[in-house]
Design an enzyme around this catalytic site. Structure first.
Site, PDB file in Angstrom:
ATOM      1  N   HIS A   1       4.349   4.878  20.402  1.00 48.24           N
ATOM      2  CA  HIS A   1       2.977   5.037  19.928  1.00 48.24           C
ATOM      3  C   HIS A   1       2.554   3.953  18.947  1.00 48.24           C
ATOM      4  O   HIS A   1       1.542   4.094  18.263  1.00 48.24           O
ATOM      5  CB  HIS A   1       2.794   6.417  19.291  1.00 48.24           C
ATOM      6  CG  HIS A   1       2.855   7.535  20.278  1.00 48.24           C
ATOM      7  ND1 HIS A   1       3.097   8.852  19.927  1.00 48.24           N
ATOM      8  CD2 HIS A   1       2.700   7.534  21.628  1.00 48.24           C
ATOM      9  CE1 HIS A   1       3.088   9.610  21.005  1.00 48.24           C
ATOM     10  NE2 HIS A   1       2.855   8.837  22.049  1.00 48.24           N
TER      11      HIS A   1
ATOM     12  N   GLN B   1       8.078   8.762  18.596  1.00 52.06           N
ATOM     13  CA  GLN B   1       6.625   8.906  18.618  1.00 52.06           C
ATOM     14  C   GLN B   1       6.026   8.515  17.278  1.00 52.06           C
ATOM     15  O   GLN B   1       4.803   8.422  17.159  1.00 52.06           O
ATOM     16  CB  GLN B   1       6.248  10.350  18.949  1.00 52.06           C
ATOM     17  CG  GLN B   1       6.683  10.821  20.323  1.00 52.06           C
ATOM     18  CD  GLN B   1       6.461  12.311  20.498  1.00 52.06           C
ATOM     19  OE1 GLN B   1       7.286  13.117  20.080  1.00 52.06           O
ATOM     20  NE2 GLN B   1       5.360  12.684  21.101  1.00 52.06           N
TER      21      GLN B   1
ATOM     22  N   CYS C   1      -7.276 -12.974  13.725  1.00 50.05           N
ATOM     23  CA  CYS C   1      -5.971 -13.067  14.368  1.00 50.05           C
ATOM     24  C   CYS C   1      -5.326 -14.405  14.018  1.00 50.05           C
ATOM     25  O   CYS C   1      -5.971 -15.449  14.149  1.00 50.05           O
ATOM     26  CB  CYS C   1      -6.124 -12.925  15.887  1.00 50.05           C
ATOM     27  SG  CYS C   1      -4.613 -13.271  16.827  1.00 50.05           S
TER      28      CYS C   1
ATOM     29  N   CYS D   1      -4.013  -7.832  18.070  1.00 48.10           N
ATOM     30  CA  CYS D   1      -5.288  -8.493  18.286  1.00 48.10           C
ATOM     31  C   CYS D   1      -5.950  -7.909  19.520  1.00 48.10           C
ATOM     32  O   CYS D   1      -5.396  -7.966  20.626  1.00 48.10           O
ATOM     33  CB  CYS D   1      -5.105  -9.994  18.457  1.00 48.10           C
ATOM     34  SG  CYS D   1      -6.682 -10.856  18.748  1.00 48.10           S
TER      35      CYS D   1
ATOM     36  N   LEU E   1      12.490  22.398  13.860  1.00 49.00           N
ATOM     37  CA  LEU E   1      12.275  23.398  12.814  1.00 49.00           C
ATOM     38  C   LEU E   1      11.839  24.730  13.418  1.00 49.00           C
ATOM     39  O   LEU E   1      12.163  25.804  12.898  1.00 49.00           O
ATOM     40  CB  LEU E   1      11.229  22.886  11.820  1.00 49.00           C
ATOM     41  CG  LEU E   1      11.127  23.594  10.471  1.00 49.00           C
ATOM     42  CD1 LEU E   1      12.458  23.547   9.728  1.00 49.00           C
ATOM     43  CD2 LEU E   1      10.019  22.964   9.624  1.00 49.00           C
TER      44      LEU E   1
ATOM     45  N   SER F   1       6.701  18.505  18.752  1.00 43.49           N
ATOM     46  CA  SER F   1       5.955  19.725  19.074  1.00 43.49           C
ATOM     47  C   SER F   1       6.078  20.098  20.536  1.00 43.49           C
ATOM     48  O   SER F   1       5.849  21.251  20.909  1.00 43.49           O
ATOM     49  CB  SER F   1       4.473  19.526  18.735  1.00 43.49           C
ATOM     50  OG  SER F   1       3.892  18.552  19.604  1.00 43.49           O
TER      51      SER F   1
END
Length: 233
Positions: free
Chosen positions: A109, A91, A136, A117, A202, A177
């Site tokens: 992502h 991600q 571009c 472009c 964590l 998360s």
């Protein structure tokens, strides 16, 4: 743990936090001092392109100040050594997995070190500042934007990810998360097809109840330990 040949690994901001990169959304709800809605939506880009472009220019420059940590290195070692199918789905928009040496990798992502472009849809590696209306190199339209999947846009390569999950014997989530979809639903897909599921984080994630096993601790310690275990099978 059942016999394992095919592995899918999902990584999130927690794996890069130990390298000094801010997690996507901090405890105050901000990302590097900005509301996510102000820097990571199509509406933000249309309303204030100077802010959005400057924000990602700063994030891109920050990458030069950090290096992969032992968790990135361990996954790259697994990538090189694992004889079965393996896909690392991140991600994260940083390039730390690549710099550690991982190659069986996709950025769902988008990537900071890439330009997209908005006119022709072409993308290319990009390392320099990108002010609004940068042209571009392919179609020459003044339409380059950060190659980042904004909220409200479709993540990249979802069909490839789904296919890998449906063939997986093991799904591992690292430093996520468990609150951002569609990635948060990957564990349920993996369990549905019979894969063993493992979370390294964590803190327990929002989706911890869906994992067969959760290990709590720093990614830089947990990931190398797990990779040693899996390569010893």
């Amino acid at each position: 743990m059942p016999d394992i040949r095919n592995i899918v690994i999902l990584t999130g901001a927690g794996i890069s936090a130990e390298s000094g990169l801010a997690t996507f959304r901090g405890p105050d709800g901000l990302w590097e001092g900005h509301r996510v809605e102000d820097v990571c939506t199509p509406e933000a880009l249309a309303h204030n392109p100077a802010l959005v472009h400057r924000f990602y220019d700063e994030r891109r420059a920050k990458l030069a100040e950090v290096v992969p940590n032992p968790a990135h290195d361990a996954l790259a070692a697994l990538d090189h050594a694992w004889p079965g199918e393996l896909l690392i789905v991140t991600q994260n928009v940083d390039d730390l997995h690549e710099r550690a040496g991982a190659s069986r990798l996709l950025h769902m992502h988008g990537e900071l070190m890439s330009a997209l472009c908005a006119a022709c849809g072409a993308s290319k590696p990009w390392h320099d500042p990108m002010p609004p209306e940068t042209h571009c190199p392919f179609c020459e339209a003044p339409s380059l934007r950060p190659d980042i999947v904004f909220f409200g846009e479709m993540p990249y390569e979802m069909e490839r990810i789904d296919a890998a999950l449906r063939e997986a014997d093991l799904f591992v989530s690292i430093g996520t998360s468990g609150a951002v979809y569609p990635a948060a639903g990957f564990v349920q897909t993996a369990r549905h097809v019979g894969a063993h599921t493992l979370e390294l984080n964590l803190d327990p994630s929002a989706g911890s109840i869906y994992f067969h096993e959760t290990r709590i601790g720093a990614a830089s310690a947990l990931v190398p330990q797990w990779v040693d275990e899996i390569l010893a099978l």
